[in-house]
Motif scaffolding. Structure first.
Motif, PDB file in Angstrom:
ATOM      1  N   PHE A 170      25.825  42.243  35.964  1.00 54.76           N
ATOM      2  CA  PHE A 170      25.916  42.873  37.274  1.00 54.76           C
ATOM      3  C   PHE A 170      26.490  41.912  38.315  1.00 54.76           C
ATOM      4  N   VAL A 171      26.023  40.680  38.319  1.00 53.74           N
ATOM      5  CA  VAL A 171      26.518  39.676  39.268  1.00 53.74           C
ATOM      6  C   VAL A 171      27.992  39.371  38.996  1.00 53.74           C
ATOM      7  N   LEU A 172      28.387  39.291  37.752  1.00 47.05           N
ATOM      8  CA  LEU A 172      29.783  39.049  37.398  1.00 47.05           C
ATOM      9  C   LEU A 172      30.674  40.189  37.887  1.00 47.05           C
ATOM     10  N   ALA A 173      30.233  41.418  37.702  1.00 50.59           N
ATOM     11  CA  ALA A 173      31.005  42.570  38.171  1.00 50.59           C
ATOM     12  C   ALA A 173      31.117  42.561  39.695  1.00 50.59           C
ATOM     13  N   MET A 174      30.052  42.237  40.379  1.00 53.58           N
ATOM     14  CA  MET A 174      30.076  42.193  41.848  1.00 53.58           C
ATOM     15  C   MET A 174      31.012  41.089  42.348  1.00 53.58           C
ATOM     16  N   SER A 175      30.962  39.925  41.742  1.00 53.92           N
ATOM     17  CA  SER A 175      31.821  38.825  42.199  1.00 53.92           C
ATOM     18  C   SER A 175      33.288  39.136  41.946  1.00 53.92           C
ATOM     19  N   THR A 176      33.589  39.794  40.826  1.00 59.80           N
ATOM     20  CA  THR A 176      34.964  40.202  40.552  1.00 59.80           C
ATOM     21  C   THR A 176      35.438  41.222  41.577  1.00 59.80           C
ATOM     22  N   GLY A 177      34.575  42.143  41.948  1.00 60.41           N
ATOM     23  CA  GLY A 177      34.912  43.128  42.966  1.00 60.41           C
ATOM     24  C   GLY A 177      35.180  42.489  44.317  1.00 60.41           C
ATOM     25  N   PHE A 178      34.357  41.527  44.701  1.00 63.87           N
ATOM     26  CA  PHE A 178      34.563  40.830  45.974  1.00 63.87           C
ATOM     27  C   PHE A 178      35.860  40.027  45.967  1.00 63.87           C
ATOM     28  N   GLN A 179      36.173  39.406  44.836  1.00 62.81           N
ATOM     29  CA  GLN A 179      37.409  38.645  44.731  1.00 62.81           C
ATOM     30  C   GLN A 179      38.622  39.565  44.874  1.00 62.81           C
ATOM     31  N   LEU A 180      38.590  40.713  44.234  1.00 61.25           N
ATOM     32  CA  LEU A 180      39.673  41.684  44.345  1.00 61.25           C
ATOM     33  C   LEU A 180      39.808  42.177  45.781  1.00 61.25           C
ATOM     34  N   TYR A 181      38.696  42.413  46.454  1.00 61.86           N
ATOM     35  CA  TYR A 181      38.706  42.852  47.846  1.00 61.86           C
ATOM     36  C   TYR A 181      39.358  41.800  48.745  1.00 61.86           C
ATOM     37  N   ARG A 182      39.002  40.526  48.532  1.00 64.90           N
ATOM     38  CA  ARG A 182      39.607  39.451  49.336  1.00 64.90           C
ATOM     39  C   ARG A 182      41.102  39.333  49.091  1.00 64.90           C
ATOM     40  N   GLU A 183      41.540  39.494  47.841  1.00 67.55           N
ATOM     41  CA  GLU A 183      42.967  39.442  47.533  1.00 67.55           C
ATOM     42  C   GLU A 183      43.713  40.587  48.208  1.00 67.55           C
ATOM     43  N   CYS A 184      43.114  41.768  48.228  1.00 67.09           N
ATOM     44  CA  CYS A 184      43.744  42.913  48.901  1.00 67.09           C
ATOM     45  C   CYS A 184      43.860  42.670  50.399  1.00 67.09           C
ATOM     46  N   LEU A 185      42.836  42.086  50.989  1.00 69.45           N
ATOM     47  CA  LEU A 185      42.896  41.771  52.417  1.00 69.45           C
ATOM     48  C   LEU A 185      44.012  40.767  52.723  1.00 69.45           C
TER      49      LEU A 185
END
Length: 68
Positions: free
Chosen positions: A23-38
């Protein structure tokens, strides 16, 4: 007196950290993708984007890749 087995507790103590780690790995990957999109959005907004120039460039690329 009734006996209760503790094997379920032991199994849960082994499985729960694995589920939490996934769960933590999935969340961190999601946050990383969000930052890249920003960051990509900021770069695009800072650059001047000429749509007509982009259209003709894409059209030329299409003509170059067509087989005759």
């Amino acid at each position: 007196m009734r006996r209760v087995k503790g094997s379920l507790t032991v199994e849960a103590s082994l499985i729960f950290p694995l589920i939490l780690a996934v769960f933590v790995l999935a969340m961190s990957t999601g946050f990383q993708l969000y930052r890249e999109c920003l960051e990509t959005g900021k770069q695009i907004s800072q650059e001047e984007f000429d749509t007509i120039k982009w259209f003709y460039r894409c059209k030329e690329m299409g003509e170059l890749t067509e087989w005759k």
